[in-house]
Design an enzyme around this catalytic site. Structure first.
Site, mmCIF file in Angstrom:
data_model
loop_
_atom_site.group_PDB
_atom_site.id
_atom_site.type_symbol
_atom_site.label_atom_id
_atom_site.label_comp_id
_atom_site.label_asym_id
_atom_site.label_seq_id
_atom_site.Cartn_x
_atom_site.Cartn_y
_atom_site.Cartn_z
ATOM 1 N N THR A 38 -31.478 -3.961 -5.486
ATOM 2 C CA THR A 38 -32.309 -4.897 -4.463
ATOM 3 C C THR A 38 -32.723 -4.049 -3.237
ATOM 4 O O THR A 38 -32.165 -2.995 -2.833
ATOM 5 C CB THR A 38 -31.218 -5.934 -4.015
ATOM 6 O OG1 THR A 38 -30.054 -5.312 -3.382
ATOM 7 C CG2 THR A 38 -30.731 -6.760 -5.051
ATOM 8 N N GLY A 40 -33.210 -2.409 0.148
ATOM 9 C CA GLY A 40 -33.133 -0.926 0.457
ATOM 10 C C GLY A 40 -32.482 -0.086 -0.630
ATOM 11 O O GLY A 40 -32.935 1.149 -0.719
ATOM 12 N N ILE A 130 -22.659 -12.935 1.265
ATOM 13 C CA ILE A 130 -22.347 -13.960 0.529
ATOM 14 C C ILE A 130 -22.480 -13.591 -0.891
ATOM 15 O O ILE A 130 -21.459 -13.665 -1.657
ATOM 16 C CB ILE A 130 -23.279 -15.343 0.901
ATOM 17 C CG1 ILE A 130 -23.078 -15.701 2.207
ATOM 18 C CG2 ILE A 130 -23.003 -16.279 0.055
ATOM 19 C CD1 ILE A 130 -21.696 -16.011 2.701
ATOM 20 N N LYS A 141 -13.940 -10.916 -12.816
ATOM 21 C CA LYS A 141 -12.985 -11.774 -13.674
ATOM 22 C C LYS A 141 -13.636 -11.497 -14.983
ATOM 23 O O LYS A 141 -12.683 -11.572 -15.880
ATOM 24 C CB LYS A 141 -13.917 -13.043 -13.399
ATOM 25 C CG LYS A 141 -13.462 -14.298 -14.455
ATOM 26 C CD LYS A 141 -13.899 -15.649 -13.975
ATOM 27 C CE LYS A 141 -13.085 -16.787 -15.305
ATOM 28 N NZ LYS A 141 -13.721 -18.107 -14.662
ATOM 29 N N ARG A 219 6.230 9.601 0.443
ATOM 30 C CA ARG A 219 7.404 9.908 -0.387
ATOM 31 C C ARG A 219 8.618 8.889 -0.573
ATOM 32 O O ARG A 219 8.924 8.760 -1.634
ATOM 33 C CB ARG A 219 7.651 11.318 0.255
ATOM 34 C CG ARG A 219 6.831 12.431 0.185
ATOM 35 C CD ARG A 219 7.663 13.878 0.596
ATOM 36 N NE ARG A 219 8.445 13.630 1.535
ATOM 37 C CZ ARG A 219 8.237 13.759 2.896
ATOM 38 N NH1 ARG A 219 6.838 14.207 3.203
ATOM 39 N NH2 ARG A 219 8.814 13.666 3.913
ATOM 40 N N TYR A 220 8.871 8.230 0.374
ATOM 41 C CA TYR A 220 9.871 7.101 0.384
ATOM 42 C C TYR A 220 9.704 6.068 1.747
ATOM 43 O O TYR A 220 8.923 6.680 2.522
ATOM 44 C CB TYR A 220 11.484 7.661 0.208
ATOM 45 C CG TYR A 220 11.609 8.764 1.012
ATOM 46 C CD1 TYR A 220 12.396 8.480 2.179
ATOM 47 C CD2 TYR A 220 11.655 9.955 0.556
ATOM 48 C CE1 TYR A 220 12.864 9.374 2.884
ATOM 49 C CE2 TYR A 220 12.298 11.145 1.384
ATOM 50 C CZ TYR A 220 12.757 10.690 2.687
ATOM 51 O OH TYR A 220 13.033 11.442 3.443
ATOM 52 N N HIS A 282 14.445 7.882 16.551
ATOM 53 C CA HIS A 282 14.676 6.650 15.950
ATOM 54 C C HIS A 282 13.864 5.195 16.972
ATOM 55 O O HIS A 282 14.755 4.447 17.211
ATOM 56 C CB HIS A 282 16.266 6.351 15.829
ATOM 57 C CG HIS A 282 16.771 7.346 15.017
ATOM 58 N ND1 HIS A 282 16.282 7.747 13.803
ATOM 59 C CD2 HIS A 282 17.878 8.255 15.085
ATOM 60 C CE1 HIS A 282 17.008 8.706 13.342
ATOM 61 N NE2 HIS A 282 18.097 8.879 14.195
ATOM 62 N N ARG A 444 24.896 -6.005 27.469
ATOM 63 C CA ARG A 444 24.132 -5.286 28.544
ATOM 64 C C ARG A 444 24.687 -4.467 29.339
ATOM 65 O O ARG A 444 24.365 -3.316 29.756
ATOM 66 C CB ARG A 444 23.437 -6.226 29.593
ATOM 67 C CG ARG A 444 22.283 -5.739 30.291
ATOM 68 C CD ARG A 444 21.285 -6.683 30.791
ATOM 69 N NE ARG A 444 20.536 -7.701 29.623
ATOM 70 C CZ ARG A 444 19.508 -7.190 28.940
ATOM 71 N NH1 ARG A 444 18.933 -5.752 29.638
ATOM 72 N NH2 ARG A 444 18.820 -7.603 28.160
#
Length: 530
Positions: A38, A40, A130, A141, A219-220, A282, A444
């Site tokens: 299509t 371009g 679209i 599918k 790695r984990y 941490h 606190r």
């Protein structure tokens, strides 16, 4: 369903991103595969000397409505959806002159990129594809027979598959392409719906969708028994996701999490405010400081908690230079992230093979609107990013003594840091540097005590006779429910306090501050961070 291998004889190509298009087109044509295309895409292929048939010639209709309608036609969708082993489908194809399409290559209108450029509403709408998603979903599918390619990075695997099977593809390969295709259309629709919700001011849409593109299989996760991956959301926000890694081994799950926390914190300090450094361990800061130079800022941040800084993450708010790199290289550091690094600094770090150096395209904007997501059992919590900001004019002096100008500067510095400390958060600051941080305690007052004790330990390690907190100011991310936490800070040597206020016992806390000779300001804003 079908035999495993299925030959590719006819391909439909319609792409916005022309990267790799000519190489793909030549490779397919060399195999005798008929090319449909299509607009371009067809023009680009023809300009390279390839024979291409226009989709308009197949459908019998020209592209119309400014390209909005071109592939939405039974001649296209019938060719994609027809089951090659179904006699009725084959008869329908024969009766209506529909040719089978065995390969669909589509990448969508650049909607995400258009939004990222700040385009107006109408322009964004026109960049919603679209026909592309409709074809992709149809081909995916029917993956029992049809290959669908939506990413340029799958061109090479496609050609390799065709080579391996003499112009055919396997069902396993087509299934993988189909999964990628559905994920792409899902992510595309998520981008559109998220943008539209923001554009129309819908703060709590009925449905929210989050999507990402795989950046790295880790790695984990937090622990070795947890698998993990790193996904990008497509935003251009400077940070760990958009940084360039110049050296060092692969980032881990915890590295990425902590580096993000470090960079978001240091981004609170604009370069115009002077050099700044944040050291994270941490996900909590163990040292933050401004300085006369980047080297000075790092040294002052390091002196808040040298023990915790070992193996930490360092974030800088300006270009890393050689002098600072030399200092950082004295101890083991996991990651350094900065908006730039000069060649001399890079050369120094080159000797530290395990140290990761990340360069970002600038600092993050702490005031930028964004959403944060947190999974809970059975759902998600979604909220605005905490981009709350407090300035001098927002402070309310509630004690008999008002803070001095120097105390005010330190109070605002401490407040910025407290925003990035896990609640309950207590931050002691002196002369533009943290000297004690208490994070994540259930009480606190315990946070106050821990921060003060760590400051005492650091003073002893530095050979000082007085605690680092002597003459400091202290920030609390939420109100003091009782006077005990405030009095603990006073005992540690703090002279001024910044806190949100709003406790039922504010009057009691203010009276205790007055009796201790403290200056205290209320912000009216809290910074819980869980």
């Amino acid at each position: 369903m079908t035999t495993d291998l299925h030959p590719v004889r006819r391909a439909l190509i319609s792409v916005s991103d022309k990267t790799g298009l000519l190489d793909l087109g030549h490779a397919l044509a060399a195999r005798g595969i008929e090319l449909l295309s299509t607009g371009g895409s067809a023009a680009t292929l023809r300009a390279a000397g390839l024979e291409v048939k226009d989709v308009a010639d197949v459908t019998g209709f020209p592209e119309m409505m400014d390209g909005r309608v071109k592939t939405l036609h039974p001649a296209v969708h019938g060719g994609l959806l027809a089951l090659r082993d179904n006699a009725d489908h084959l008869a329908a194809m024969e009766a209506h002159g529909i040719g089978a399409i065995d390969l669909l290559v589509v990448n969508l209108y650049p909607f995400e990129e258009t939004v990222a450029k700040g385009a107006d509403y109408e322009t964004c709408i026109e960049n919603i594809d679209i026909g592309g998603p409709a074809m992709i979903r149809a081909a995916a599918k029917n993956h029992g027979f049809v290959n669908v390619v939506v990413d340029v990075e799958d061109y090479a695997p496609l050609l390799a598959e065709l080579e391996a099977h003499d112009g055919a593809t396997s069902l396993t390969f087509r299934q993988r392409l189909a999964q990628i295709a559905y994920a792409r259309t899902g992510a595309y629709d998520a981008a559109v719906s998220t943008w539209m919700a923001a554009a129309i001011g819908e703060t709590a849409p009925r449905r929210r969708v989050v999507a990402g593109k795989l950046a790295q299989s880790l790695r984990y996760g937090e622990n070795p028994h947890q698998s993990a991956s790193f996904y990008l959301d497509g935003s251009a926000r400077p940070g760990v996701a958009t940084a360039q890694q110049l050296q060092g081994k692969e980032l881990s799950y915890n590295n990425i999490n902590d580096t993000d926390a470090a960079f978001e914190l240091v981004s609170e300090f604009a370069p115009s405010d002077g050099p700044a450094c944040a050291i994270i361990k941490h996900a909590n800061p163990c040292g933050v400081a401004r300085g006369t130079s980047l080297k000075d800022a790092y040294a002052r941040a390091f002196d808040c908690d040298r023990t915790s800084a070992f193996g930490g993450i360092i974030a800088l708010n300006s270009t890393l230079d050689a002098a600072t790199a030399e200092e950082i290289a004295q101890i083991f550091t996991e990651v350094v992230i900065a908006p730039g690094a000069d060649q001399a600094a890079r050369d120094i770090f080159a000797a530290k093979k395990n140290l990761r150096l990340l360069i970002t395209p600038g600092l993050a904007n702490p005031a930028e609107a964004a959403l944060t997501w947190r999974q809970v059992s059975g759902g998600y919590l979604v909220q605005d990013k905490d981009n709350g900001h407090i300035g001098l004019d927002d402070l309310k002096v509630v004690t008999k003594r008002a803070p001095s100008e120097a105390e005010l500067a330190d109070l605002l510095f401490a407040w910025k840091v407290a925003k990035h400390v896990k609640s309950n958060a207590i931050v002691y600051v002196k002369d533009g540097a943290t000297v004690g941080v208490g994070a994540g305690q259930m009480s606190r007052v315990d946070s106050c005590r821990i921060a003060a004790r760590k400051a005492q330990d650091m003073a002893e390690a530095l050979g000082l006779s007085t605690p680092l907190t002597q003459g400091s100011v202290v920030a609390s991310d939420a109100f003091f429910p009782f006077a005990d936490g405030l009095l603990t800070a006073a005992e540690a040597g703090a002279t001024a306090v910044i806190q949100p206020g709003g406790s039922m016992r504010d009057a009691e806390v203010i009276a205790a501050a007055d009796e201790a000779g403290l200056a205290m300001v209320f912000t009216g804003m809290r910074h819980f961070r869980h």
